[in-house]
Design an enzyme around this catalytic site. Structure first.
Site, PDB file in Angstrom:
ATOM      1  N   LYS A   1       0.840  -1.213   0.000  1.00 29.85           N
ATOM      2  CA  LYS A   1       0.000   0.000   0.000  1.00 29.85           C
ATOM      3  C   LYS A   1       0.870   1.256   0.000  1.00 29.85           C
ATOM      4  O   LYS A   1       2.088   1.171   0.220  1.00 29.85           O
ATOM      5  CB  LYS A   1      -0.904  -0.026   1.224  1.00 29.85           C
TER       6      LYS A   1
ATOM      7  N   TYR B   1      15.744  29.714   9.363  1.00 37.29           N
ATOM      8  CA  TYR B   1      14.464  30.331   9.721  1.00 37.29           C
ATOM      9  C   TYR B   1      14.274  30.346  11.231  1.00 37.29           C
ATOM     10  O   TYR B   1      14.596  29.370  11.915  1.00 37.29           O
ATOM     11  CB  TYR B   1      13.292  29.532   9.131  1.00 37.29           C
TER      12      TYR B   1
HETATM   13  C1  LIG Z   1      -0.225  -1.933   6.751  1.00 34.44           C
HETATM   14  C2  LIG Z   1      -0.813  -3.199   7.183  1.00 34.44           C
HETATM   15  C3  LIG Z   1      -0.034  -4.348   7.332  1.00 34.44           C
HETATM   16  C4  LIG Z   1       1.473  -4.335   7.241  1.00 34.44           C
HETATM   17  O1  LIG Z   1       1.978  -3.795   8.437  1.00 34.44           O
HETATM   18  P1  LIG Z   1       3.556  -3.639   8.679  1.00 34.44           P
HETATM   19  O2  LIG Z   1       3.640  -3.116  10.070  1.00 34.44           O
HETATM   20  O3  LIG Z   1       4.022  -2.649   7.686  1.00 34.44           O
HETATM   21  O4  LIG Z   1       4.134  -4.967   8.492  1.00 34.44           O
HETATM   22  C5  LIG Z   1      -0.675  -5.533   7.610  1.00 34.44           C
HETATM   23  N1  LIG Z   1      -2.021  -5.577   7.754  1.00 34.44           N
HETATM   24  C6  LIG Z   1      -2.799  -4.490   7.644  1.00 34.44           C
HETATM   25  C7  LIG Z   1      -4.272  -4.612   7.831  1.00 34.44           C
HETATM   26  C8  LIG Z   1      -2.226  -3.261   7.360  1.00 34.44           C
HETATM   27  O5  LIG Z   1      -3.000  -2.177   7.269  1.00 34.44           O
END
Ligand SMILES: *Cc1c(COP(=O)(O)O)cnc(C)c1O
Length: 362
Positions: A35, A256
């Site tokens: 994702k 800044y």
């Molecule tokens: C993002 C996600 C994962 C992966 O998690 P990591 O901590 O990156 O391994 C697994 N399951 C779900 C439902 C997620 O949203």
């Protein structure tokens, strides 16, 4: 010439990290989580690399899955957030995307659907995270309705998500697993519980499927730990170059807000990276930066396009010299710590203007 602001990807490290997931969960099928543009590493790039070696991939949103299908990928793709309306559900059918089912409204939509085809689903159990999913006594009704839907494949998969697996000293994870096991004990479908932290840290979370995410990109999922402790190799190195070097004298302020005042005469380096590239605005003075492979401290505020570092230890440094902001030689976990965040936000926060350069080594 070293370009300004680029992300060097070690794609071999992705394969290496996947092997570590497989070693910890040798009997599980792998649903690689890609994702958010594969945590900033490029959706299509990481999908083409991983898909031959995993059983499925998971994405948050339907449009990400459709993008993969349009590019010709034909492995199972699970949409972790499912769908919110009939139109979106049709998209899942059309592109053969699997859905996580976490609400009764989604089941209503499945029951109301009259079209052709079958969709594979994961019933999401809320075992204690209180985000998505069915809780306690809701589970049975949801399962029965889903298993009875004309247009749903059987068996219905069973999934949950861990809220605190990143903390190896928190007793909540075994509790979540127990809740999940109890709520699903009468159902035949495949089980799917573990994220990266579950895979690496909690044997009781291993089941038919596992869902590695961050570990594939070479970060430890655990609080206060670095990738190396798990044998993981960083995939992304964020790099840039020195663009100016200048002398400042004690008492002068830098950047800044003028918040950082030089305690002594020193030499400053200005580096072409900033929050406009995804370098964290809240990185504190003292955050490590590698100039010519050696650590120097960030000083002053992070600007949109630049940061400043104290080059006292490197009087010979000059414009054009190479800089690493995180990655090989400088764990992103350390930068996250110094910026009050987690590696996930840094990796997926790389912006459009950062050029991605792939490095394959044999
Ligand atoms: C993002 C996600 C994962 C992966 O998690 P990591 O901590 O990156 O391994 C697994 N399951 C779900 C439902 C997620 O949203």
């Amino acid at each position: 010439m070293i370009p300004a602001a680029y992300a060097l990807l070690d794609l071999e490290a992705v394969r290496h990290n996947l092997q570590i997931a497989k070693r910890h969960a040798p009997n599980a099928k792998i649903m690689a989580v890609i994702k958010a543009n594969a945590y900033g590493h490029g959706l299509l790039r990481i999908a083409s690399l991983l898909l031959p070696e995993v059983d499925a991939v998971a994405l948050a949103r339907a449009d990400e899955g459709i993008r993969l299908r349009k590019a010709g990928f034909d492995k199972p793709i699970t949409i972790l957030e499912g769908f919110v309306c009939a139109e979106e559900l049709e998209g899942l059918y059309q592109y053969h995307l699997d859905a996580v089912i976490h609400s009764s409204q989604q089941i209503d939509l499945l029951e109301q659907r009259r079209g052709e085809g079958l969709i594979s689903v994961w019933l999401k159990i809320d075992s204690g995270m209180n985000r998505l999913g069915f809780k306690g006594r809701e589970v049975e009704a949801a399962y029965k309705r889903l298993a009875g839907c004309q247009s749903v494949n059987r068996p219905v998969g069973l999934m949950t998500h861990l809220a605190t697996a990143d903390d190896l000293y928190d007793g909540n994870t075994p509790r979540q697993v127990a809740v999940f096991n109890e709520l699903t004990k009468d159902y035949p479908g495949p089980r799917n519980i573990a994220n990266s932290a579950g895979i690496l840290g909690w044997r009781e979370t291993l089941s038919d499927w596992v869902r590695p995410g961050i570990m594939l990109y070479g970060c430890s999922p655990f609080i206060g730990q670095e990738a190396e402790q798990q044998g993981l190799r960083p995939v992304m190195s964020l790099k840039s170059r020195v663009i100016a070097v200048k002398q400042v004298i004690a008492g002068e302020s830098v950047g800044y807000g003028g918040g950082w005042v030089c305690p002594r005469d020193t030499q400053l380096g200005v580096i072409a990276i900033g929050y406009g590239d995804g370098y964290p605005r809240y990185a504190r003075s003292g955050t490590p930066v590698l100039v010519n492979g050696r650590e120097v401290p960030l000083i002053g505020r992070v600007s949109m396009d630049m940061i400043t570092v104290d080059l006292q230890s490197q009087p010979e440094a000059k414009p054009g010299d190479p800089v690493t902001l995180w990655g090989a030689g400088l764990p992103v976990e350390r930068i996250a710590q110094a910026a009050g965040t987690i590696p996930y936000t840094l990796l997926c926060g790389i912006t459009q203007r950062v050029r991605i350069v792939e490095r394959e080594h044999g």
